[in-house]
Scaffold this active site. Sequence first.
Site: not given
Ligand code: ZN
Length: 348
Positions: A22, A24, A180, A207, A210, A288-289
């Site tokens: 996961h 992005h 989103g 997703h 969360e 994630d990021d």
């Molecule tokens: Zn994510």
Amino acid sequence: MGWHTSSLKRAFYQQFPKVDLHRHLEGSLRIETLLELAESHGIKTSSKTDFYSLVQVQENDPLTFSNFLSKFQPLRLFYRSPEVISRIAYEAIEDAAKDNVRYMELRFTPVALGRVEGFPLDEVMDWVAESTRRASKDFNIQTRLIASVNRHESPKLAEQVAQLTADRISKGFVGLDLAGNEAEFSAQPFAPIFKEAKENGLAITIHAGEWGGAENVREAIEELNADRIGHGVRVLENADVMALAQERRTPFEVCITSNYQTGAVSALLSHPLTRMMMADLIVTINTDDPSISKINLSNEYMIACDDLSLPHETLMETILTAANAAFLPPVERQNIIHLLRQELEKIV
Ligand SMILES: [Zn+2]
């Protein structure tokens, strides 16, 4: 703050061979590259420090979704040419490889990358795929791609992206992701699109749990046929949904620092990672990021073990669990597990 610590500890976790399911692309951009691009494209940036605070979560930032999401806004201005899009994908993979990630599923939102210049979605996807192929070869990492669509955007667009993704399975696309605003937008309108995507050979990750509650995890599993859940930390709020996830053996893609920075969990030390594991849920650890969160996967492994008391042996199992949850044919998953085992055995 858990994401700063000594370089010695860092080196220990750095040596682990890793799997990231996961991550992005839009949250993996090198800040130095952005500064360089800003200069050559005439994009106005303030001082270097101000720029960092625009695109990375700072220690005194509010821990909210809106603050976290605000960091993506300035990045959109950078998707100006095929060269830039190819470069950021290439660098994101290089950075993962340098962190000893051996297998990664990199996801991106074709609509977001194409929007500023109005690039055709199919071309954007091909640029990323080609760059991914090159970088994976150059840096000896296996990478597959997942296309993301947003719940808060039109299902029509999502349908288009889903079709283009299915058409690109031979180019390394393996899955479709629903991302989103989960708190305010239902996944329901997307159910037929994800059903068709699955029939077309794509795996599904959603997703859920969360920004929204456990009910969204149920919806993802039962109505969108999710093969994996992105985050899903709030599954613990509902015993029935937990039972469903246990029964279906649905893997969760947990991203510790991200959950903390977005406010999905109230404190880093109360992150439910180990509680999810003890509840017999299938848990993987992901980034994630990384760029927005100022982390890499070594960092997340370190937090899991040093801050959340995950034993090193369990971390190793989690890495194999992630490989087993990869959107790959069983033989390829087994090959990766075999290679990881060999490497992990050397770490004491
Ligand atoms: Zn994510």
